[in-house]
Design an enzyme around this catalytic site. Structure first.
Site, PDB file in Angstrom:
ATOM      1  N   SER A 128     -37.267  13.688 -18.353  1.00 57.57           N
ATOM      2  CA  SER A 128     -38.726  13.687 -18.497  1.00 57.57           C
ATOM      3  C   SER A 128     -39.392  14.419 -17.340  1.00 57.57           C
ATOM      4  O   SER A 128     -38.871  14.430 -16.214  1.00 57.57           O
ATOM      5  CB  SER A 128     -39.217  12.236 -18.523  1.00 57.57           C
ATOM      6  OG  SER A 128     -40.601  12.182 -18.365  1.00 57.57           O
ATOM      7  N   TYR A 153     -40.435   4.312 -14.901  1.00 56.55           N
ATOM      8  CA  TYR A 153     -39.853   5.095 -15.995  1.00 56.55           C
ATOM      9  C   TYR A 153     -39.230   6.386 -15.444  1.00 56.55           C
ATOM     10  O   TYR A 153     -38.072   6.715 -15.738  1.00 56.55           O
ATOM     11  CB  TYR A 153     -40.951   5.413 -17.018  1.00 56.55           C
ATOM     12  CG  TYR A 153     -40.582   6.485 -18.008  1.00 56.55           C
ATOM     13  CD1 TYR A 153     -39.594   6.277 -18.962  1.00 56.55           C
ATOM     14  CD2 TYR A 153     -41.244   7.715 -18.004  1.00 56.55           C
ATOM     15  CE1 TYR A 153     -39.256   7.267 -19.870  1.00 56.55           C
ATOM     16  CE2 TYR A 153     -40.926   8.707 -18.913  1.00 56.55           C
ATOM     17  CZ  TYR A 153     -39.924   8.479 -19.839  1.00 56.55           C
ATOM     18  OH  TYR A 153     -39.593   9.458 -20.736  1.00 56.55           O
TER      19      TYR A 153
END
Ligand SMILES: NC(=O)c1ccc[n+]([C@@H]2O[C@H](COP(=O)([O-])OP(=O)(O)OC[C@H]3O[C@@H](n4cnc5c(N)ncnc54)[C@H](O)[C@@H]3O)[C@@H](O)[C@H]2O)c1
Length: 350
Positions: A128, A153
């Site tokens: 990501s 995250y």
């Protein structure tokens, strides 16, 4: 050719599975645990679309269960693995960090262990843009440090990249991580800005813009993401060259030992990382204006202060992926958003 896709009921997993199954050349096994982080009905609706393809098969399973996942991998013996299943979402990771450890760390380890037992030719996994944290310079390039994530995250995704490197080095697995940048399009996630904003505009509800809508996001259209995933998946320069006993890093001397995939992919462990984005960031408030125009309705905007964990800007440098596989994003935001809104109206009946 057999391809195992994890997270196949998810936004990106659905689109990747569909493209692979429709191409005719691959038998695709999709797995997903259909968890209720967001609408299970949406996940099932995506699977219903996939059921039309004879080359696609689905098994409901949880890859954080090592034995269950290991059996599926061992029975299917995939030539390729696209690991897209994960606990996604920056904000949710502040409230529910354990879910991220379970799916993104333990689950990822299980996927690698299964691959270690029966190695595929290439395993591509989702990382990501959130791995770029404090101090990242625009455009984000893969050789930046990425060691100060701003969200939990992002920290789990960066951990995956480091774990992947160690598995590539130790076991000679060909592993490639793709750092996706804010993906949008039809069948998109209801916890992400495009659907949240479109719902607010269509329903005449307040639309909350953090940091006054000034953050820049490198919105990337789903079809471009799928192109990138598939180009990278079938481009695996390390395949057929297993690095016995730890590989080149064990024999090529100190320089190779400290080299990363970023600086010397051919000499280091068969582990790579690519950005997969658009390289055309727009301000969130501009994005809202575009949605207003397409939906033919004004937003009731509420301006709010910045939120913790969010990056002020994201922008992918595409030099590395362009050089490796010739990836070039093809969908301008105007076109992609128009296609998104068409789907949004049809699916949500707005
Ligand atoms: N959409 C984006 O903008 C974006 C950006 C950066 C990275 N990513 C990453 O790309 C991947 C796909 O994202 P997405 O947008 O399709 O998310 P998504 O939530 O729509 O899809 C993920 C799927 O994985 C499944 N899943 C989660 N944990 C599981 C487990 N333990 N076992 C089996 N299935 C499990 C979920 O049910 C879900 O269907 C994820 O790894 C995500 O972190 C997405």
């Amino acid at each position: 050719m057999k391809v195992l896709v994890t997270g196949a009921a998810g936004f990106i997993g659905y689109h990747v599975s569909r493209r692979l199954a429709a191409g005719g050349g691959a038998g695709v096994l999709g797995i997903d645990n259909l968890n209720d982080y967001y609408s299970v009905a949406l996940k099932r609706a995506r699977l219903a679309q996939l059921a039309a393809h004879g080359a696609f098969r689905f098994v409901q399973a949880d890859f954080s269960d090592a034995a269950a996942y290991g059996r599926i991998h061992a029975d299917f013996r995939p030539d390729y693995v696209v690991h897209l299943g994960a606990q996604a979402g920056v904000r949710h990771s502040i409230e529910q960090p354990a879910a991220y450890v379970q799916s993104n760390i333990t689950g990822f380890l299980n996927v690698l262990e299964a691959a270690r037992a029966h190695p595929p030719r290439h395993l591509v996994y989702a990382s990501s843009s959130s791995v770029y944290g404090a101090g990242a310079r625009i455009p984000f390039s893969e050789d930046q440090a990425a060691d100060r994530p701003l969200s939990f995250y992002g920290a789990t995704k960066r951990a995956d990249e480091l774990i992947a490197h160690s598995y590539a080095h130790l076991h000679g697995l060909s592993l490639t991580g793709l750092r996706f940048f804010t993906v949008y399009g039809p069948w998109g996630r209801p916890d992400m800005a495009p659907v949240i904003f479109a719902q607010a505009i269509a329903g005449g509800k307040p639309l909350r813009l953090f940091d006054a809508g000034r953050p820049l996001r490198d919105f990337t259209y789903i079809d471009d993401i799928v192109d990138g995933v598939i180009k990278v998946l079938f481009h695996h320069p390390f395949a057929g060259k297993p690095e016995a006993g730890g590989g080149a890093t064990a024999t090529a001397g100190a320089a190779a030992v400290v080299a990363t995939a970023a600086t010397a992919p051919a000499a280091a462990a068969p582990s790579r990382i690519f950005n997969l984005g658009h390289n055309r960031p727009v301000e969130i408030r501009r994005f809202v204006q575009m949605l207003e125009k397409l939906l033919g309705k004004k937003a009731r905007v509420e301006l709010l202060p910045p939120r913790p964990g969010e990056l002020p800007a994201t922008c992918a440098s595409l030099e590395r992926i362009r050089a490796a596989v010739g990836f070039e994003p093809a969908t301008p935001l105007e076109d992609g958003l128009a296609r998104f809104v068409e789907w949004f109206k049809a699916y949500y009946g707005k």
